[in-house]
Design an enzyme around this catalytic site. Sequence first.
Site, PDB file in Angstrom:
ATOM      1  N   GLU A  97       3.809   3.976   0.989  1.00 26.01           N
ATOM      2  CA  GLU A  97       3.501   3.640   2.370  1.00 26.01           C
ATOM      3  C   GLU A  97       2.233   4.347   2.858  1.00 26.01           C
ATOM      4  O   GLU A  97       1.941   5.479   2.479  1.00 26.01           O
ATOM      5  CB  GLU A  97       4.684   4.012   3.271  1.00 26.01           C
ATOM      6  CG  GLU A  97       5.904   3.174   2.946  1.00 26.01           C
ATOM      7  CD  GLU A  97       7.018   3.284   3.961  1.00 26.01           C
ATOM      8  OE1 GLU A  97       7.756   2.302   4.109  1.00 26.01           O
ATOM      9  OE2 GLU A  97       7.169   4.330   4.612  1.00 26.01           O
ATOM     10  N   CYS A 110      -2.972   7.938   7.362  1.00 31.38           N
ATOM     11  CA  CYS A 110      -2.085   8.886   6.678  1.00 31.38           C
ATOM     12  C   CYS A 110      -1.823   8.336   5.279  1.00 31.38           C
ATOM     13  O   CYS A 110      -1.219   7.279   5.112  1.00 31.38           O
ATOM     14  CB  CYS A 110      -0.804   9.014   7.501  1.00 31.38           C
ATOM     15  SG  CYS A 110       0.354  10.176   6.814  1.00 31.38           S
ATOM     16  N   CYS A 117       8.524  12.406  -4.044  1.00 36.62           N
ATOM     17  CA  CYS A 117       8.077  13.799  -3.970  1.00 36.62           C
ATOM     18  C   CYS A 117       9.064  14.661  -4.727  1.00 36.62           C
ATOM     19  O   CYS A 117      10.262  14.383  -4.736  1.00 36.62           O
ATOM     20  CB  CYS A 117       8.010  14.231  -2.501  1.00 36.62           C
ATOM     21  SG  CYS A 117       7.198  15.828  -2.255  1.00 36.62           S
ATOM     22  N   CYS A 121      12.119  18.878   0.464  1.00 38.10           N
ATOM     23  CA  CYS A 121      12.278  19.584   1.733  1.00 38.10           C
ATOM     24  C   CYS A 121      13.461  18.958   2.478  1.00 38.10           C
ATOM     25  O   CYS A 121      13.609  17.732   2.501  1.00 38.10           O
ATOM     26  CB  CYS A 121      11.010  19.492   2.573  1.00 38.10           C
ATOM     27  SG  CYS A 121       9.608  20.299   1.777  1.00 38.10           S
ATOM     28  N   CYS A 124      13.015  16.058   5.249  1.00 37.83           N
ATOM     29  CA  CYS A 124      12.029  14.995   5.001  1.00 37.83           C
ATOM     30  C   CYS A 124      12.662  13.874   4.193  1.00 37.83           C
ATOM     31  O   CYS A 124      13.249  14.112   3.136  1.00 37.83           O
ATOM     32  CB  CYS A 124      10.831  15.570   4.237  1.00 37.83           C
ATOM     33  SG  CYS A 124       9.592  14.319   3.841  1.00 37.83           S
ATOM     34  N   GLY A 171       4.569  12.475  -0.816  1.00 39.75           N
ATOM     35  CA  GLY A 171       4.146  13.302  -1.938  1.00 39.75           C
ATOM     36  C   GLY A 171       3.486  14.614  -1.561  1.00 39.75           C
ATOM     37  O   GLY A 171       3.171  14.862  -0.404  1.00 39.75           O
ATOM     38  N   SER A 203      -2.755  18.209   3.372  1.00 36.77           N
ATOM     39  CA  SER A 203      -1.586  18.960   3.832  1.00 36.77           C
ATOM     40  C   SER A 203      -0.740  19.355   2.628  1.00 36.77           C
ATOM     41  O   SER A 203      -0.453  18.536   1.762  1.00 36.77           O
ATOM     42  CB  SER A 203      -0.768  18.081   4.788  1.00 36.77           C
ATOM     43  OG  SER A 203       0.385  18.768   5.205  1.00 36.77           O
ATOM     44  N   SER A 225       2.350  23.112   5.632  1.00 35.26           N
ATOM     45  CA  SER A 225       3.669  22.826   6.209  1.00 35.26           C
ATOM     46  C   SER A 225       4.481  24.110   6.241  1.00 35.26           C
ATOM     47  O   SER A 225       5.151  24.445   5.275  1.00 35.26           O
ATOM     48  CB  SER A 225       4.374  21.758   5.374  1.00 35.26           C
ATOM     49  OG  SER A 225       3.720  20.528   5.537  1.00 35.26           O
ATOM     50  N   LEU A 226       4.409  24.793   7.349  1.00 35.80           N
ATOM     51  CA  LEU A 226       5.039  26.114   7.463  1.00 35.80           C
ATOM     52  C   LEU A 226       6.534  25.980   7.809  1.00 35.80           C
ATOM     53  O   LEU A 226       7.394  26.380   7.057  1.00 35.80           O
ATOM     54  CB  LEU A 226       4.288  26.916   8.527  1.00 35.80           C
ATOM     55  CG  LEU A 226       4.539  28.398   8.564  1.00 35.80           C
ATOM     56  CD1 LEU A 226       4.155  29.057   7.262  1.00 35.80           C
ATOM     57  CD2 LEU A 226       3.748  29.028   9.721  1.00 35.80           C
ATOM     58  N   HIS A 227       6.808  25.469   8.980  1.00 35.33           N
ATOM     59  CA  HIS A 227       8.156  25.080   9.426  1.00 35.33           C
ATOM     60  C   HIS A 227       9.155  26.211   9.658  1.00 35.33           C
ATOM     61  O   HIS A 227      10.201  25.996  10.254  1.00 35.33           O
ATOM     62  CB  HIS A 227       8.800  24.057   8.486  1.00 35.33           C
ATOM     63  CG  HIS A 227       7.953  22.858   8.253  1.00 35.33           C
ATOM     64  ND1 HIS A 227       7.296  22.200   9.271  1.00 35.33           N
ATOM     65  CD2 HIS A 227       7.619  22.194   7.125  1.00 35.33           C
ATOM     66  CE1 HIS A 227       6.614  21.182   8.772  1.00 35.33           C
ATOM     67  NE2 HIS A 227       6.777  21.162   7.480  1.00 35.33           N
ATOM     68  N   CYS A 345       5.988  10.928  10.944  1.00 36.60           N
ATOM     69  CA  CYS A 345       6.017  11.990   9.921  1.00 36.60           C
ATOM     70  C   CYS A 345       7.405  12.099   9.301  1.00 36.60           C
ATOM     71  O   CYS A 345       8.397  12.162  10.017  1.00 36.60           O
ATOM     72  CB  CYS A 345       5.723  13.361  10.526  1.00 36.60           C
ATOM     73  SG  CYS A 345       4.204  13.480  11.412  1.00 36.60           S
TER      74      CYS A 345
HETATM   75  N1  SAH Z   1       3.844  17.526   0.902  1.00 34.53           N
HETATM   76  C1  SAH Z   1       2.797  17.720   1.880  1.00 34.53           C
HETATM   77  C2  SAH Z   1       2.357  16.419   2.475  1.00 34.53           C
HETATM   78  C3  SAH Z   1       3.388  15.733   3.364  1.00 34.53           C
HETATM   79  S1  SAH Z   1       2.800  15.897   4.956  1.00 34.53           S
HETATM   80  C4  SAH Z   1       3.247  18.741   2.904  1.00 34.53           C
HETATM   81  O1  SAH Z   1       4.391  19.157   2.833  1.00 34.53           O
HETATM   82  O2  SAH Z   1       2.451  19.161   3.729  1.00 34.53           O
HETATM   83  C5  SAH Z   1       4.049  15.351   5.966  1.00 34.53           C
HETATM   84  C6  SAH Z   1       4.242  16.293   7.131  1.00 34.53           C
HETATM   85  O3  SAH Z   1       5.337  15.812   7.932  1.00 34.53           O
HETATM   86  C7  SAH Z   1       4.617  17.660   6.647  1.00 34.53           C
HETATM   87  O4  SAH Z   1       4.191  18.662   7.501  1.00 34.53           O
HETATM   88  C8  SAH Z   1       6.106  17.528   6.671  1.00 34.53           C
HETATM   89  O5  SAH Z   1       6.717  18.753   6.592  1.00 34.53           O
HETATM   90  C9  SAH Z   1       6.333  16.793   7.970  1.00 34.53           C
HETATM   91  N2  SAH Z   1       7.643  16.149   8.040  1.00 34.53           N
HETATM   92  C10 SAH Z   1       8.424  15.812   6.994  1.00 34.53           C
HETATM   93  N3  SAH Z   1       9.561  15.262   7.428  1.00 34.53           N
HETATM   94  C11 SAH Z   1       9.509  15.247   8.757  1.00 34.53           C
HETATM   95  C12 SAH Z   1      10.385  14.756   9.759  1.00 34.53           C
HETATM   96  N4  SAH Z   1      11.546  14.179   9.458  1.00 34.53           N
HETATM   97  N5  SAH Z   1       9.995  14.875  11.037  1.00 34.53           N
HETATM   98  C13 SAH Z   1       8.792  15.425  11.348  1.00 34.53           C
HETATM   99  N6  SAH Z   1       7.931  15.899  10.435  1.00 34.53           N
HETATM  100  C14 SAH Z   1       8.286  15.813   9.154  1.00 34.53           C
END
Ligand code: SAH
Length: 372
Positions: A97, A110, A117, A121, A124, A171, A203, A225-227, A345
């Site tokens: 996508e 995007c 992937c 996570c 995701c 990915g 990212s 992607s810290l989170h 996202c």
């Molecule tokens: N693997 C890379 C590229 C993916 S980027 C990375 O982790 O950065 C996609 C972004 O959307 C990342 O910051 C990811 O953590 C965030 N994301 C993933 N699932 C999400 C969700 N359900 N809601 C909001 N953001 C999400």
Amino acid sequence: MSITQTTKINLLGLNSKGLEDFFLSLGEKPYRAQQVLKWIHFQGVRDIQLMTNLSKSLRQKIQEIADITIPEIAYENTAEDGTQKWLLRLADGNCIETVYIPEAGRGTLCVSSQVGCTLNCDFCSTGKQGFSRNLSTAEIISQVWVAARRLSSDQATHDRAVTNVVMMGMGEPLLNFENVVDAMNIMLDDFAYGLSKRRVTLSTAGVIPAMYRLREVSDVALAVSLHAPNDELRNVLVPLNKKYPLKELMQACEDYFKEDKRRYVTMEYVMLAGVNDSLVHAKQLIALLKNMRAKVNLIPFNPFPNTSYQRSDKKTIDQFRETLMNAGINAITRKTRGDDIDAACGQLVGQVKDRTRRSERYRKKIETNSLS
Ligand code: SAH
């Protein structure tokens, strides 16, 4: 009689250097590379015979050994807010996508880097699909090619619709390093898409060794992607953290733009209700980022089927952001776009021929839960 099937070289996947080598191997001058880059990416031409500044005999020679193949658009959809999503079917039947997000004065694409992937996570949906394979350079750049073509014919305008690219689709781009870097080089190339290095963002969930390699070969913008602001929580949300913990990750971020003091790393932080959104978390985040050239992008969680997470409410997100701002950390809340067509996202799923059996296990878990 034996039939040998020869695969032609897909010119779409060759960057400037690749095309130069291609033409040198044909005994041609290297500047042909720029002409062909321009035809393919700037003009959107796929038919080699239309490349009229190449001689007829050269066109013939190219056509015998090469072509320009793009994936088929299996499905496309436009959200109420104008966000567009394409499902692209690759030659092996996998689908990926790509999402286009129009905003005032810019349009962000995007782009996906892998089919599925490996990182899994917890919040995701791409992770829940399992993993099939890396995308080729051609498959990565074809997403930009398709979007640029579809958007220009839709809008009948010569303005460039795609002004920014974020490698934030399906990915982990740094686990497909060479192909992603080659594709980004095409995005940056003046003869192709001519995007500025500040408008192409990679990212990563934090593949530290590849972050160091990236800064050696590219100067695109970096998002991480810290989170979570501590290892204990991040180990759960982003399991890669067990391999590459926060302290080293923060060092790698600091080192990324060491030579250019005007540039900032973007920290992505998904807002999960009751999980990572308290005042304590905000304070931990402040401590983690103090003295760092970082800005924070708060992403309201986008739900997907069978997830146990929920989005933090607006008030909590506002307070979290304010706490960061008061401590001198630049923070913005990312607008949720395209969620009515599952283009937001973390909602990108494509159709992955999963080789990890993770999606199967996930389905079984859901079935067991719904029966109990
Ligand atoms: N693997 C890379 C590229 C993916 S980027 C990375 O982790 O950065 C996609 C972004 O959307 C990342 O910051 C990811 O953590 C965030 N994301 C993933 N699932 C999400 C969700 N359900 N809601 C909001 N953001 C999400």
